[in-house]
Design an enzyme around this catalytic site. Structure first.
Site, mmCIF file in Angstrom:
data_model
loop_
_atom_site.group_PDB
_atom_site.id
_atom_site.type_symbol
_atom_site.label_atom_id
_atom_site.label_comp_id
_atom_site.label_asym_id
_atom_site.label_seq_id
_atom_site.Cartn_x
_atom_site.Cartn_y
_atom_site.Cartn_z
ATOM 1 N N ASP A 1 -7.135 22.591 -37.098
ATOM 2 C CA ASP A 1 -6.402 22.544 -38.368
ATOM 3 C C ASP A 1 -6.059 21.104 -38.795
ATOM 4 O OD1 ASP A 1 -5.617 24.150 -40.469
ATOM 5 O OD2 ASP A 1 -3.563 24.420 -39.741
ATOM 6 N N ASP B 1 3.328 30.082 -42.447
ATOM 7 C CA ASP B 1 1.922 29.833 -42.123
ATOM 8 C C ASP B 1 1.192 29.126 -43.279
ATOM 9 O OD1 ASP B 1 -0.361 29.813 -40.621
ATOM 10 O OD2 ASP B 1 -0.807 31.955 -40.869
ATOM 11 N N ASP C 1 -1.825 25.036 -35.465
ATOM 12 C CA ASP C 1 -1.150 25.911 -36.420
ATOM 13 C C ASP C 1 -0.945 27.294 -35.805
ATOM 14 O OD1 ASP C 1 -0.104 27.163 -38.603
ATOM 15 O OD2 ASP C 1 -1.970 27.180 -39.777
ATOM 16 N N GLU D 1 1.647 26.258 -44.349
ATOM 17 C CA GLU D 1 2.304 24.965 -44.061
ATOM 18 C C GLU D 1 1.514 23.783 -44.606
ATOM 19 O OE1 GLU D 1 0.261 26.430 -42.089
ATOM 20 O OE2 GLU D 1 -1.035 24.783 -41.455
ATOM 21 N N ARG E 1 -0.111 23.207 -47.454
ATOM 22 C CA ARG E 1 0.222 22.783 -48.821
ATOM 23 C C ARG E 1 1.570 22.072 -48.872
ATOM 24 N NH1 ARG E 1 -0.449 28.836 -50.733
ATOM 25 N NH2 ARG E 1 -1.904 28.646 -48.988
ATOM 26 N N LYS F 1 0.926 33.733 -36.285
ATOM 27 C CA LYS F 1 -0.428 34.280 -36.422
ATOM 28 C C LYS F 1 -0.699 35.261 -35.283
ATOM 29 C CE LYS F 1 -2.789 30.254 -38.456
ATOM 30 N NZ LYS F 1 -3.222 30.869 -39.717
ATOM 31 N N LYS G 1 -5.218 16.974 -44.355
ATOM 32 C CA LYS G 1 -4.264 17.849 -43.652
ATOM 33 C C LYS G 1 -4.384 17.632 -42.140
ATOM 34 C CE LYS G 1 -3.351 22.768 -42.593
ATOM 35 N NZ LYS G 1 -3.630 24.176 -42.908
HETATM 36 N N1 BES Z 1 -4.752 26.802 -41.128
HETATM 37 C C1 BES Z 1 -4.681 27.990 -41.864
HETATM 38 C C2 BES Z 1 -5.966 28.333 -42.608
HETATM 39 C C3 BES Z 1 -7.213 28.587 -41.789
HETATM 40 C C4 BES Z 1 -7.592 29.882 -41.506
HETATM 41 C C5 BES Z 1 -8.020 27.551 -41.400
HETATM 42 C C6 BES Z 1 -8.761 30.105 -40.809
HETATM 43 C C7 BES Z 1 -9.185 27.785 -40.685
HETATM 44 C C8 BES Z 1 -9.561 29.060 -40.404
HETATM 45 C C9 BES Z 1 -3.573 27.911 -42.901
HETATM 46 O O1 BES Z 1 -2.500 27.122 -42.585
HETATM 47 C C10 BES Z 1 -3.059 29.305 -43.084
HETATM 48 O O2 BES Z 1 -2.616 29.870 -42.139
HETATM 49 N N2 BES Z 1 -3.146 29.815 -44.293
HETATM 50 C C11 BES Z 1 -2.705 31.124 -44.582
HETATM 51 C C12 BES Z 1 -2.002 31.087 -45.923
HETATM 52 C C13 BES Z 1 -1.335 32.363 -46.275
HETATM 53 C C14 BES Z 1 -0.120 32.590 -45.398
HETATM 54 C C15 BES Z 1 -0.936 32.278 -47.714
HETATM 55 C C16 BES Z 1 -3.915 32.034 -44.651
HETATM 56 O O3 BES Z 1 -4.919 31.653 -45.227
HETATM 57 O O4 BES Z 1 -3.862 33.122 -44.099
HETATM 58 ZN ZN ZN Z 2 -1.008 28.120 -41.434
HETATM 59 ZN ZN ZN Z 3 -2.896 25.543 -41.264
#
Ligand code: BES
Ligand code: ZN
Ligand code: ZN
Length: 467
Positions: free
Chosen positions: A259, A318, A241, A320, A322, A248, A236
């Site tokens: 990220d 968010d 992000d 993104e 996947r 966020k 990834k």
């Molecule tokens: N990049 C983030 C995940 C992340 C969070 C990485 C903290 C490192 C530290 C990812 O893209 C994300 O934002 N995921 C969301 C998914 C949700 C919207 C289903 C998450 O985990 O909050």
């Molecule tokens: Zn994200």
């Molecule tokens: Zn992310």
């Protein structure tokens, strides 16, 4: 500078001490060791001032526990821990390892990794004090191999530590091109227009809110062309992000420079295998985007036709990672991959659940999952397998499309299940490094910041039959 030679060179020396076993040292060291109070307890570090009794000013004695408990993970962590403690107080150090040759690779790796520190981007750069190390050994080749791999690991950490105004998708593509050129690997970089034409609509959609265009990097290494087996590693690469339109919170958002740690890990693996030359076929696929909110950004409610043809309802922009990964997975299948592993900072849920102690692993193959877990054990990286009951997929049912990109529960599991659904019958493992790739504190042998996890496990996995 790290050198390897037969000679005593600097004014400080580091030696090792077991709790239950006396190692063979030259007479002059033995005579000093009689003053040692080090019990040999793991990580116990003692400094003996030699008072001019030998050519060394100081001899550091490092405890490494008992011979029964000794292994390369212990050595990696213990030596790294000592170097972390010493790297800002000494400028030069000889090291005298007295272990069997098997451990010399680990010594090289551990030293490089512990010496790395991210210095930021400052007008006046402040470097660590320990600039000169000499390893007294005859086993140049294996130590050197470890040093080379360690420095590739640090290269990956540097990419993750650097901010996103430097590390843009174009910057990562340039890095991949440099690696491919130097190491003689095949490379192709699909730009925004090619991606659009091919129908990689997920990568295009996630990237379309940013002024930095997305791309897909494809690198190939064929170490055994007659073998039908192909392992694809997918990293990834979200250079920043923000969450996109599903923005966020601003607190902690700066950490989202990391990220793209999955991408950096895969680049590092490619750099390493081009040097280690295993008899394996490996393809790296790295989708790189910046996830931004803007007038041109993709939006919640959008439906995207993925490269596989399956449609996805975007519930949350968010989620993104996947999306860009599923297009890369479908492409990997088309290239004939027999095993696909993705590495991603995918979910906050995985970080909350496992902290920085375990890496989340989801797989449709118990054999592959066990292999990864065992390789992790061999190098000191912990994995914990997540469940993947098919019933979880009910959570991703959508009225608007074939599948939706997220739900309100089971974050880490659904992230993996979403990706697994694009693999069907191919061996697949998803590695969620969200909580583990980046430390806010020192976690020896790693200084704070990026640590390139799970690169060492992946290298172990690739190299395990080639030794
Ligand atoms: N990049 C983030 C995940 C992340 C969070 C990485 C903290 C490192 C530290 C990812 O893209 C994300 O934002 N995921 C969301 C998914 C949700 C919207 C289903 C998450 O985990 O909050
Ligand atoms: Zn994200
Ligand atoms: Zn992310």
């Amino acid at each position: 500078m790290i050198s390897i030679s037969d000679n005593e060179t600097y004014s400080n020396l580091l030696i090792f001490k077991f709790k239950n076993f006396e190692m063979k040292y030259p007479e002059y060291i033995k005579s000093i060791l009689q003053f040692s109070e080090n019990t040999g307890e793991n990580k116990e570090l003692e400094c003996i001032n030699t008072l001019g009794k030998c050519r060394y000013k100081n001899i550091f004695v490092l405890g490494i526990g008992t011979t029964e408990e000794f292994n390369s993970v212990k050595l990696f962590k213990t030596l790294g821990d000592a170097i972390l403690k010493l790297k800002n107080s000494l400028s030069e150090l000889d090291i005298l390892p007295t272990f069997p040759n098997d451990f010399n690779y680990t010594i090289g790796e551990s030293l490089q990794i512990a010496l790395y520190k991210y210095n930021g981007i400052k007008k006046v750069e402040k470097k660590i004090k320990l600039q000169n190390i000499n390893i007294i050994s005859k086993h140049k080749d294996s130590i050197n191999k470890g040093l080379i791999i360690g420095s590739s690991i640090n290269y990956s950490r540097q990419l993750v530590n650097m901010p996103s105004n430097y590390v843009t998708p174009k910057y990562i593509a340039k890095q991949a091109e440099n690696i491919a050129r130097n190491e003689n690997l095949d490379i192709e970089i699909l730009d925004k227009y090619m991606l659009k034409q091919l129908g990689m609509n997920c990568i295009c959609n996630v990237g379309k809110g940013s002024i930095h265009n997305p791309c897909l990097i494809i690198m190939q290494y064929f170490g055994n062309p007659r073998d039908k087996k192909i392992l694809s590693l997918i990293g990834k690469g979200v250079t920043f992000d923000t969450g996109g339109i599903s923005l966020k919170p601003s607190k902690g958002m700066e950490d989202m420079i990391s990220d793209m740690a999955g991408a950096a890990s895969v680049l590092c693996v490619m750099k390493c295998i081009s040097k280690l030359k295993p008899k394996k076929n490996i393809i790296a696929l790295i989708p790189v985007v910046e996830n931004m909110p803007s007038g041109s950004a993709y939006k919640p409610g959008d439906v995207i036709i993925t490269y596989s043809g399956k449609t996805v309802e975007v519930v949350n922009t968010d989620a993104e990672g996947r999306l860009i990964l599923c297009d890369a997975i479908s492409y990997a299948k088309e290239l004939g991959s027999t095993t696909i592993i993705d590495i991603a900072t995918l979910t906050g849920s995985c970080a909350n659940f496992f902290g920085n102690i375990n890496i989340g692993l989801l797989s449709n193959s118990s054999e592959l999952a066990h292999d990864i877990i065992n390789c992790g054990k061999n190098v000191g990286e912990n994995f914990w397998r997540l469940p993947n009951n098919i019933e979880y997929m009910n959570e991703l049912k959508s009225d608007a499309a074939d599948i939706k990109n997220t739900s309100t529960k089971c974050g880490a599991i659904l992230g993996g299940m979403f990706l697994q659904s694009f693999c069907e019958d191919i061996n697949f493992a998803h590695i969620d490094i969200a909580g583990c790739a980046y430390n806010s504190k020192v976690l020896s042998p790693y200084d704070k910041g990026a640590n390139a996890l799970p690169t060492r496990t992946l290298i172990e996995y690739i190299m395990k039959d080639d030794r």
